[in-house]
Design a protein around this motif. Structure first.
Motif, PDB file in Angstrom:
ATOM      1  N   GLN A 475      21.050  40.447 -57.168  1.00 24.88           N
ATOM      2  CA  GLN A 475      20.982  39.818 -58.482  1.00 24.88           C
ATOM      3  C   GLN A 475      22.346  39.909 -59.149  1.00 24.88           C
ATOM      4  O   GLN A 475      23.005  40.950 -59.086  1.00 24.88           O
ATOM      5  CB  GLN A 475      19.936  40.524 -59.358  1.00 24.88           C
ATOM      6  CG  GLN A 475      18.519  40.465 -58.804  1.00 24.88           C
ATOM      7  CD  GLN A 475      17.936  39.068 -58.870  1.00 24.88           C
ATOM      8  OE1 GLN A 475      18.345  38.259 -59.693  1.00 24.88           O
ATOM      9  NE2 GLN A 475      16.989  38.785 -57.981  1.00 24.88           N
ATOM     10  N   PRO A 476      22.792  38.838 -59.799  1.00 24.91           N
ATOM     11  CA  PRO A 476      24.084  38.909 -60.508  1.00 24.91           C
ATOM     12  C   PRO A 476      23.994  39.846 -61.691  1.00 24.91           C
ATOM     13  O   PRO A 476      22.933  40.005 -62.306  1.00 24.91           O
ATOM     14  CB  PRO A 476      24.318  37.459 -60.956  1.00 24.91           C
ATOM     15  CG  PRO A 476      22.945  36.861 -61.027  1.00 24.91           C
ATOM     16  CD  PRO A 476      22.145  37.519 -59.937  1.00 24.91           C
ATOM     17  N   LEU A 477      25.106  40.484 -61.997  1.00 19.85           N
ATOM     18  CA  LEU A 477      25.165  41.391 -63.131  1.00 19.85           C
ATOM     19  C   LEU A 477      25.044  40.593 -64.411  1.00 19.85           C
ATOM     20  O   LEU A 477      25.766  39.607 -64.621  1.00 19.85           O
ATOM     21  CB  LEU A 477      26.481  42.180 -63.113  1.00 19.85           C
ATOM     22  CG  LEU A 477      26.644  43.265 -64.178  1.00 19.85           C
ATOM     23  CD1 LEU A 477      25.620  44.376 -63.956  1.00 19.85           C
ATOM     24  CD2 LEU A 477      28.052  43.831 -64.134  1.00 19.85           C
ATOM     25  N   GLY A 478      24.109  40.989 -65.253  1.00 24.10           N
ATOM     26  CA  GLY A 478      23.882  40.256 -66.493  1.00 24.10           C
ATOM     27  C   GLY A 478      25.068  40.341 -67.429  1.00 24.10           C
ATOM     28  O   GLY A 478      25.750  41.362 -67.519  1.00 24.10           O
ATOM     29  N   ALA A 479      25.333  39.222 -68.131  1.00 25.15           N
ATOM     30  CA  ALA A 479      26.442  39.178 -69.078  1.00 25.15           C
ATOM     31  C   ALA A 479      26.055  39.880 -70.370  1.00 25.15           C
ATOM     32  O   ALA A 479      24.892  39.890 -70.771  1.00 25.15           O
ATOM     33  CB  ALA A 479      26.821  37.725 -69.359  1.00 25.15           C
ATOM     34  N   HIS A 480      27.041  40.484 -71.027  1.00 27.21           N
ATOM     35  CA  HIS A 480      26.792  41.132 -72.302  1.00 27.21           C
ATOM     36  C   HIS A 480      26.725  40.085 -73.405  1.00 27.21           C
ATOM     37  O   HIS A 480      27.277  38.982 -73.293  1.00 27.21           O
ATOM     38  CB  HIS A 480      27.903  42.140 -72.611  1.00 27.21           C
ATOM     39  CG  HIS A 480      27.909  43.294 -71.672  1.00 27.21           C
ATOM     40  ND1 HIS A 480      26.986  44.311 -71.723  1.00 27.21           N
ATOM     41  CD2 HIS A 480      28.729  43.590 -70.633  1.00 27.21           C
ATOM     42  CE1 HIS A 480      27.228  45.186 -70.774  1.00 27.21           C
ATOM     43  NE2 HIS A 480      28.286  44.772 -70.099  1.00 27.21           N
ATOM     44  N   ASP A 481      26.032  40.446 -74.472  1.00 21.18           N
ATOM     45  CA  ASP A 481      25.868  39.503 -75.576  1.00 21.18           C
ATOM     46  C   ASP A 481      27.195  39.170 -76.238  1.00 21.18           C
ATOM     47  O   ASP A 481      27.382  38.078 -76.767  1.00 21.18           O
ATOM     48  CB  ASP A 481      24.908  40.081 -76.625  1.00 21.18           C
ATOM     49  CG  ASP A 481      23.504  40.246 -76.047  1.00 21.18           C
ATOM     50  OD1 ASP A 481      23.198  39.519 -75.077  1.00 21.18           O
ATOM     51  OD2 ASP A 481      22.749  41.090 -76.554  1.00 21.18           O
ATOM     52  N   ALA A 482      28.108  40.112 -76.247  1.00 22.02           N
ATOM     53  CA  ALA A 482      29.394  39.890 -76.880  1.00 22.02           C
ATOM     54  C   ALA A 482      30.476  40.556 -76.049  1.00 22.02           C
ATOM     55  O   ALA A 482      30.227  41.490 -75.298  1.00 22.02           O
ATOM     56  CB  ALA A 482      29.395  40.448 -78.302  1.00 22.02           C
ATOM     57  N   VAL A 483      31.687  40.055 -76.209  1.00 24.34           N
ATOM     58  CA  VAL A 483      32.794  40.587 -75.417  1.00 24.34           C
ATOM     59  C   VAL A 483      33.031  42.060 -75.735  1.00 24.34           C
ATOM     60  O   VAL A 483      33.320  42.851 -74.858  1.00 24.34           O
ATOM     61  CB  VAL A 483      34.071  39.761 -75.692  1.00 24.34           C
ATOM     62  CG1 VAL A 483      35.274  40.385 -74.986  1.00 24.34           C
ATOM     63  CG2 VAL A 483      33.875  38.329 -75.252  1.00 24.34           C
TER      64      VAL A 483
END
Length: 802
Positions: A475-483
């Motif tokens: 599974q791809p690593l989930g992106a964070h909501d903000a940088v």
């Protein structure tokens, strides 16, 4: 755990290749550490000695001509073996061959002036046994020119797996084969052991006085045995896994230990006096064990004794007195169940590591106790002959399987993988578990050889390791909501910044043991509350450290002993004041020794640096706290610290009256004497997790404060106060005079003299004043100065120095 490929195939019907077996073992949780394909024996070939003549210059050497079967001319070999003769067929090593038994790679050489092109090998030179009185002598029909390893079945690969402590079933070749069969890599062969009928009762009886240490005991007498070497195939298997063949009776017990995970022991029946008693050892009781060493026992250990005394350390090692040798004619075969914890404690206390202890302390299959005796009896009859008596079984009440309630949905919940219910049940059945029921929740009976399985999570693990963890889709690593989302915890950030801050100050990071001697723990506040280890790996590593300082001080002393006396070390790690979660702390600590000042050079502009002291430790502690985000401007320093510091050269850093953030100082002479170290030494400890969390930032962005347009001004004041008044108290009093205008107060001079009066001192401070709304007039400055003098006088009793 080691075993050979052919040994595995005694229990597993499979056409899988060595690589497939190795890959599958790792995938089902039996990690393969090493595979020895016996390539070192491949260069050795079967050769025939054509002629053997006396060496012209050596009485004990012969010059041989050897046919290696390659169709070329015979080679000349100089040999010192007494059995070297024309017509002998043996194992030949050509030049360039590595001979493992002597750790030599052969070359063409001259021996007493005669060239030798290789060598005829003995069994010891090929690491087949300890025999070295002559070279290998093969039958006349041995095929000259072919591989000796293949002919002698020595090309059998050896597989070594790494076992976790929770897999006692995999300490046997049969158990490993069962796992492979369950994974679909072949069919498990029958494990049934045929009962051997006996004639008459076993005359030696067993009395169990400590049933809590021995839940069962089986004993069988075999009369009229003839002990001698075990068969060649058995010797080769034992040698392959690193065991030395001794005799048929001893080799049988070692073989069954690895083959079925059932440790056994054999007594010479004629050396046993009276009946056998299973009891606790008596304090101070001694026994000479099979390794030739005498051991002193305690009452926490279990032994097998007779009228002569202790005959065996239960579950660990047998005694020398009743051991079998070539004169043994009657043998007692023992198969028992021993308490795992007692076995482990006994082995560690006595420092004995054996294959039996390795298995008993993990838990052996109780249902194979009696079949183990039957299997050993069959092997004894096959190899040594004799007549068996009936088996004496004492204390064993049978195995009651554990029943685990297993919701099949747990497989998906805990692993995230959809495994069909039917497949989950089939996997468990193939592993020997017995599911009962057909709904979404079933009861599962745990087999006797799996004492490690206690709950539903264990069953999920069994299903997943056989189903295959490689079936988990990536599974791809989930992106964070903000940088700028926070990734590290506050404690992780503080640990990193504290390390950087201390490294910048010229200190070197050290990693010390979490275990320290009890004496050191007591010196640093351990005492009765110290967290002691139940099974320490060494006597001087018995307590969890209540402080980082003992390890750092010891490390500094080790450097000094090697000629590096000026050293500054730090560590940021955990300390343990008890077994509660609130008693485990994250601490930044450091020590300086000799003249290891901040510049690290050992000298300054005024000459050589003086020894490190309390103020060096204080500066390090403040730097670490500042890096952790502590409000340095509000910290309070109190004189004195814990008992391991010098009472007059130490301090405690607080934030308010109750929150202690750290301690620092020079070490007490008694502390240094207790640690057997020399100085000068100073150190500090900062409690990283005690620093308060920073206040949450407002949700709406506030405008940044602009720089004042007005010039900052500094004014100096000198106050005469009592000697007991601390400079920090005076500084805080001056700051409180006007928090809006006064931006900083610093001490630049302290003076004591007779002119001030007895018990008085002068503290000179510099006050930084920053106007923000208007330019201050002389009247404004005078009013501010008046408030400063009044505030200092009110809080410290100080008066302005004339």
């Amino acid at each position: 755990m080691k075993f050979t490929l052919s040994w595995l195939k005694d229990h597993l019907e499979t056409d899988a290749s060595l690589n497939e077996i190795v890959e599958r073992l790792t995938s089902i949780g039996l990690e393969v550490e090493h595979v020895d394909d016996k390539s070192s024996l491949k260069p050795f070939v079967i050769a025939k000695v054509l002629t053997a003549v006396q060496h012209p210059d050596a009485d004990r050497l012969r010059v041989l001509t050897v046919d290696t079967g390659d169709g070329k001319a015979p080679v000349q070999v100089v040999c010192g073996a007494p059995n070297a003769r024309a017509g002998l067929i043996g194992a030949f090593a050509a030049p360039g061959t590595y001979v493992p038994g002597i750790d030599v790679t052969l070359t063409v050489g001259k021996i007493r002036g005669v060239e030798s092109h290789g060598m005829m090998c003995s069994e010891r030179e090929l690491e087949l046994s300890d025999e070295h009185n002559g070279i290998i002598d093969l039958p006349e029909d041995a095929p000259v020119g072919t591989s000796f390893a293949s002919y002698a079945h020595l090309d059998d690969p050896v597989i070594e797996i790494n076992l976790t402590p929770n897999r006692p079933d995999a300490t046997s070749v049969h158990g490993i084969a069962r796992d492979l069969a369950a994974s679909g890599l072949g069919t498990l062969k029958s494990a049934a052991v045929e009962a051997i009928p006996g004639k008459g009762e076993t005359p030696v009886k067993v009395v169990i006085e400590a049933p809590e240490l021995c839940p069962g005991f089986a004993l069988r007498l075999v009369r009229g045995v003839k002990n001698g070497p075990s068969p060649k195939w058995l010797q080769q298997r034992l040698i392959a896994i690193g065991l030395r063949p001794i005799s048929a009776l001893v080799d049988i017990t070692n073989y069954v230990t690895f083959d079925r995970g059932r440790p056994l022991h054999v007594f010479d029946a004629r050396k046993v006096a009276g009946n056998l008693v299973v009891r606790r050892a008596r304090d101070g009781e001694k026994v000479m064990a099979l390794d030739g060493r005498e051991y002193t026992l305690t009452s926490e250990m279990c032994v097998i004794a007779d009228d002569n005394g202790v005959e065996s350390i239960a579950g660990v090692m047998g005694g020398e007195h009743s051991g079998c040798d070539e004169s043994t004619t009657d043998v007692l075969i023992e198969s028992a169940l021993w308490d795992p914890i007692t076995t482990a404690r006994t082995g560690r206390t006595l420092g004995i590591i054996t294959d039996a202890r390795y298995r008993f302390e993990r838990g052996v299959d109780p249902e194979f106790m009696v079949p183990g005796v039957e299997l050993a009896t069959r092997l004894v009859l096959d190899f040594c002959g004799g007549e068996p008596a009936e088996t004496e079984v004492v204390g064993y009440a049978g195995h009651k399987p554990k029943i685990v309630c297993f919701p099949l949905s747990e497989v998906t919940r805990l692993t995230g993988i959809e495994v069909p219910k039917a497949e989950s049940l089939d996997i468990l059945s193939r592993l020997g578990f017995k599911p009962q029921g057909s709904g979404d929740v079933v009861d599962v009976a745990v087999p006797s050889w799996r004492p490690d399985v206690d709950g539903k999570a264990d069953l999920v693990e069994e299903v997943m390791r056989i189903h295959g963890v490689d079936n988990i889709a990536p599974q791809p690593l989930g992106a964070h909501d903000a940088v700028n989302s926070k990734i590290l915890t506050t404690l992780q950030v503080r640990t990193r910044t504290a390390k950087r801050a201390l490294a910048v100050r010229g200190m070197m990071e050290a990693v010390t043991w979490s275990f320290i001697p009890a004496k050191h723990a007591e010196l640093f506040g351990g005492g009765q509350t110290a967290l002691k280890l139940a099974n320490p790996i060494a006597a001087d590593m018995s307590d969890m450290r209540p402080s980082l300082l003992p390890g750092l001080i010891a490390a500094a002393q080790r450097n000094a002993d090697k000629g590096i006396g000026d050293v500054a070390l730090f560590e940021v790690s955990g300390t343990y004041e008890g077994d509660g979660a609130d008693q485990q702390r994250r601490v930044a600590a450091g020590v300086r020794r000799g003249t290891a000042k901040l510049d690290g050079s050992g000298r300054n502009w005024a000459g050589n640096s003086g020894p490190v002291g309390v103020f060096d430790a204080k500066a390090d502690a403040i730097a670490a706290l500042e890096a952790c985000g502590a409000p340095v401007e509000r910290l309070q320093i109190e004189a004195g610290g814990p008992s391991w510091y010098h009472p007059g050269r130490s301090g405690t850093i607080k934030l308010g009256p109750k929150t202690v953030l750290g301690t620092f100082g020079e070490f007490h002479p008694k502390t240094m004497e207790g640690l057997d170290v020399s100085g000068p030494l100073c150190g500090f400890e900062v409690f990283v997790d005690a620093v308060p969390e920073p206040k949450a930032k407002p949700t709406k962005t506030k405008p940044k404060l602009e720089l004042s347009a007005f010039q900052a001004v500094k004014r100096d004041f000198a106050f005469v106060v009592d000697k007991a008044i601390e400079a920090g108290t005076l500084v805080r009093a001056a700051l409180a005079a006007d928090k809006k205008l006064i931006t900083g107060v610093s001490v630049f001079d302290i003076f004591e003299g007779a002119s001030l009066g007895e018990g008085k001192k002068s503290i000179a401070i510099e006050v930084a004043i920053q106007p923000v709304e208007k330019t201050l007039t002389d009247e404004d400055f005078e009013a501010l100065a008046k408030r400063i003098v009044e505030n200092v006088g009110k809080q410290t009793g100080g008066v302005l120095r004339g």
